[in-house]
Scaffold this motif. Structure first.
Motif, mmCIF file in Angstrom:
data_model
loop_
_atom_site.group_PDB
_atom_site.id
_atom_site.type_symbol
_atom_site.label_atom_id
_atom_site.label_comp_id
_atom_site.label_asym_id
_atom_site.label_seq_id
_atom_site.Cartn_x
_atom_site.Cartn_y
_atom_site.Cartn_z
ATOM 1 N N THR A 38 -35.748 -18.357 -37.137
ATOM 2 C CA THR A 38 -34.662 -18.228 -36.219
ATOM 3 C C THR A 38 -33.364 -18.887 -36.287
ATOM 4 O OG1 THR A 38 -35.732 -19.521 -34.796
ATOM 5 C CG2 THR A 38 -36.249 -17.188 -34.376
ATOM 6 N N LEU A 81 -29.937 -17.569 -36.854
ATOM 7 C CA LEU A 81 -29.270 -17.136 -35.541
ATOM 8 C C LEU A 81 -28.063 -17.935 -35.345
ATOM 9 C CD1 LEU A 81 -32.346 -16.128 -33.515
ATOM 10 C CD2 LEU A 81 -30.757 -14.577 -34.363
ATOM 11 N N ARG A 83 -28.116 -18.035 -24.825
ATOM 12 C CA ARG A 83 -27.437 -17.140 -25.717
ATOM 13 C C ARG A 83 -28.114 -17.158 -27.099
ATOM 14 N NH1 ARG A 83 -21.438 -18.964 -24.280
ATOM 15 N NH2 ARG A 83 -21.734 -20.455 -26.134
ATOM 16 N N ALA A 84 -28.083 -16.045 -27.989
ATOM 17 C CA ALA A 84 -28.616 -16.018 -29.124
ATOM 18 C C ALA A 84 -27.834 -17.324 -29.912
ATOM 19 C CB ALA A 84 -28.187 -14.682 -29.728
ATOM 20 N N HIS A 127 -37.885 -14.983 -27.410
ATOM 21 C CA HIS A 127 -37.459 -13.891 -28.394
ATOM 22 C C HIS A 127 -36.663 -13.210 -27.854
ATOM 23 C CE1 HIS A 127 -38.912 -10.384 -30.846
ATOM 24 N NE2 HIS A 127 -38.608 -11.242 -31.720
ATOM 25 N N ARG A 185 -34.529 -13.815 -25.779
ATOM 26 C CA ARG A 185 -33.239 -14.449 -25.888
ATOM 27 C C ARG A 185 -32.506 -14.700 -27.313
ATOM 28 N NH1 ARG A 185 -31.183 -16.101 -20.653
ATOM 29 N NH2 ARG A 185 -32.667 -15.258 -18.896
ATOM 30 N N ASP A 186 -33.191 -14.608 -28.271
ATOM 31 C CA ASP A 186 -32.861 -14.893 -29.567
ATOM 32 C C ASP A 186 -32.441 -16.527 -29.691
ATOM 33 O OD1 ASP A 186 -33.781 -12.983 -31.361
ATOM 34 O OD2 ASP A 186 -31.638 -11.862 -31.148
#
Lengths: 308, 308, 308, 308
Positions: B28, B31, B185-186, B224, B226-227
């Motif tokens: 992640t 991201l 946020r992501a 997950h 919300r990334d």
């Protein structure tokens, strides 16, 4: 043997003892104000991040010449251990033994002393085996975030790597400033690139260590005049080694750390940053270079990052 | 024993294997784009910096219960040593031995495995005694800088410290979001405050360790959705301990690290940050939390800093 | 690649698996009976004691070529610390980090495996990161005291130090026996002197390491025929290095440790003992070479002493 | 605070400074002559060997109360590593970090100082961070082999374990001598059993550490009168702890190590030896207790063995 008059003359001119009070333990880091940090954040234009630490591994930059400054010994204490029984989630854990000055690191102000004194005039004897540095340990600077400026002396000289005998002078720094199109300001952290890291990256650890280009004994006055917060470079010794003046060993360390109270960084990998700054046409950026807060430490590994 | 169906059901829903390609080792953290970092820099309003690492010292958070996870042993290898002769500049050097997961740290994605697998479906056997983690070692994330968001669950609950039995749920996280006036946020790094650190700071190491509030097995799905790029909190175990479901140990570790490929931070000191965010009325900030690049490491001490 | 037939042929001839039962973990040390020890004590004639360990120091025999086998890093954790208040009795304490095979040491039977097996046919996988050697760790031999015999191959050859390419053969051992006027008996600990330590003592660490004289692949059968309890010598590699048979690395280790279950000692300093035995005209003595009982250790530093 | 007159009076009576010359660094170990060793060998009657070291493991006797005195951290640096290619002989190697005084150990004469002095009147300042003990380091006694005598004070008192408040007096030692049917002679190494180890063996580390029976401040005179070479016992603190005289901490250490120049051993496991001596009806034996030669060490782990 004692330190020569020439050294003491410079020492007087760059001395900062008492400048931030008798109790101060962090020296020129006081110059990093909230405003400096706001301006540092404002330099971020692309969001590109460049890490400046060399990998931490047993095949690190130390050659064994400096006693006790051992490369990281990384060992696994458990691997995929099902600590709560067969079929459960399994854990891996590791441990390390390393010299705090062995890899990409900050010297604490207490890393050197001279004439029995450390920064701010305290006795050198305040460093003890049990507690380490009683004052000005590496746990004292709570944060190191500021504007960073790359003075790419090698690139400004049109070379990949300065000669082993090249003492980087104030004139070199100003030429690199001009090349960068940036003026060093109060509170900046200055990164001086010699290209010496290329020797280590090419597998020549001994060539990296010695002889090494590095900062001239004349640079502390320049940093003092600009009110720089900290300086790091891409060599093992920081200053030119062997030294410019016969039998005057580590004068830059003594002037920067003891007299001025200015942190030094060594073994920083500035190669990728040099490419990035050249690409972007911009040699200033936000820099985060947080010390690991070893209580009483006279140095610390650091994983700096430049944010362009 | 094997992991229950309930675990495997959640695992399917949060699994990110292959999402960033079969070769991906950082999960992640992908991201965190340049744009996310630019926006992170734009959150800096005051320039106030808050460090989030506990002091590195022998009297650290480890109690000896976790075998091999040793608190830092800091020793001096030389003190004011005049290595170039009497009267010259004198040096002090130190060394340390410590568990990489002993203090304020990041777990690498390889810190746990389950059913013989690590993140991205690679075999757990790629972690070896000699080289450590062959994939997804802590040296693989080259930089960790992003927007940070403090979800101050304790403060949102109107308490200094959650009870030892409090599993932090998605509902708690959303209440803390609302309290903060910020939406996750992501690419964000989320810091979840339980207040548990107060036990350690008050000298109660055993009370800090156990029982401990921490993240519920229901939170990975929320992160997950919300990334989120990474999550850290202020406990020894990260997740509630002892666990919510009998005999299901470390499910959050397995879901976050193995399935989702999301780094976890533990033993972060969020007390001062909690005060600062309350003062400023702002719970988002720039966060730099660079891992020390231990090659093959399954964890690393980290000295994070929030820049408000 | 697999081990050649030649190796497997010898392996069959020297194999001791099951000889002392399926549960045995100490192999040929079983040959040291109370009677052997009584006879060992009876060899003491002068009371002269000769230590056989090299100093434990950072400038030890390791050159960095063997990953992770680090020379001792000795650090002081307190010096003259008046822990109970000013004017009280003051304490000094130290700590060390070192490879267990780095200095004068015993290899445990588990130091090598081949074809997935360790001594007594157990799976090599019983050595784990968390616990070390589950069987035949260096804590399992509770005592190592026996009759020692010096086979001074160098002196019997009329030289101070054998050539780097000299593989010590059974014929060399028998010539040294004859030179010594002593016959090796069941339960003896045999010390084989090549004189190689002189390179290290003269400051040539690399010359000490490689090329090195050492035991021939033909010697395990000789030790097996004589029912020797353990063998040590004065080299880094124990066996000739590089090896006699191309691409057959460490065959003597595999035969001695895995097949025969016989401990090996390396980096023993036999120089003073060589002088003493020549002085006294006697090459047998009482030998105490107690392993430090590291639980699960695959080796241990040892400070052997010969009592003449 | 300064040491009381009572201490200084005893100090004068037991002082051995200069007795073996101004250059001496090993003190009472000088009393172990070749003749003593010959007689020690002659005590061997059965060949039975009894090891006296506790296992070296992370769950050792240290509780964390003594800063920096860390239990052994044993880690594997490679496991079954086929360093010369697939299918070749595979190696396992390990490393350790530990306090030199953490386990069964000898204190070097330099382990304590008082009034600025170490043994033989040298300045305590000769112990330095870089080199450790410049004089009387644990590498200086080249061998420690002598006659051992077990004074089983607990058994002579008809108990398994003395009370925590029991200061072992000269009268206790003489009663144990009588019980043993042995007279302590010049050059002997005396092992004093209190039974305190049973607390540790039963899992009670804190109870083992404190309160602890141990030697009375009156014993150094007794050891001096008998010309004992060294003394070891089965406690963490060696001397009774807390001490007999309020605010006089570690007087026995100061008298034995500094004044008399007599090595002390601590955390020796005398339980099996107690059984063996009772079985054999014989409390004297040959003892080998070789220090690991850490250069400049102020202590060392030791794996002693009694040979009955």
């Amino acid at each position: 043997m004692s330190l020569p008059d020439e050294f003491h003359d410079i020492a007087k001119r760059v001395n900062n003892w008492g400048r931030w009070g008798a109790d101060d333990e962090i020296g020129t880091l006081n110059l990093i104000t909230d405003e400096v940090v706001r301006e540092a954040a404002a330099t971020v234009r692309t969001g590109r991040r460049v890490p400046l630490a060399l990998p931490l591994q047993q095949d690190g930059v130390q050659t064994g010449v400096i006693p006790g400054r051992v490369n990281p010994l990384h060992t696994m204490v458990q691997i995929n251990q099902e600590i709560f029984g067969p079929g459960t989630v399994a854990c891996s854990d590791d441990a390390v033994t390393m010299g705090l000055q062995a890899a990409t690191h900050w010297d604490a102000l207490t890393h050197v002393s001279h004439s029995g004194k450390i920064y701010n005039g305290r006795p050198a004897s305040t460093i003890t085996p049990h507690g380490g540095a009683g004052f000005s340990g590496i746990d004292k600077p709570r944060h190191i975030v500021s504007r960073g400026v790359l003075l790419d002396v090698a690139r400004a000289h049109g070379t990949d790597r300065l000669d082993g005998g090249h003492a980087v002078t104030p004139e070199d720094l100003e030429a690199a400033e001009e090349f960068a199109g940036t003026t060093v300001r109060a509170g900046d952290i200055v990164l001086v690139r010699t290209g010496q890291t290329q020797a280590y990256l090419a597998g020549d650890k001994h060539g990296y260590a010695f002889p090494s280009p590095g900062l001239s004994v004349r640079t502390p006055e320049w940093f003092h005049a600009r009110d720089v917060a900290a300086v790091a470079n891409d060599t093992l010794t920081f200053e030119i080694f062997p030294p410019e003046i016969e039998n005057l060993w580590l004068p830059v360390h003594a002037l920067d750390l003891v007299e001025m109270g200015m942190l030094q960084g060594q073994n920083w990998n500035l190669e990728e940053l040099s490419e990035a700054c050249a690409d972007e046409g911009c040699y200033s950026f936000m820099l985060s270079a947080m010390p690991e807060p070893f209580v009483g430490g006279t140095g610390t590994p650091v994983a700096p990052v430049a944010i362009l």
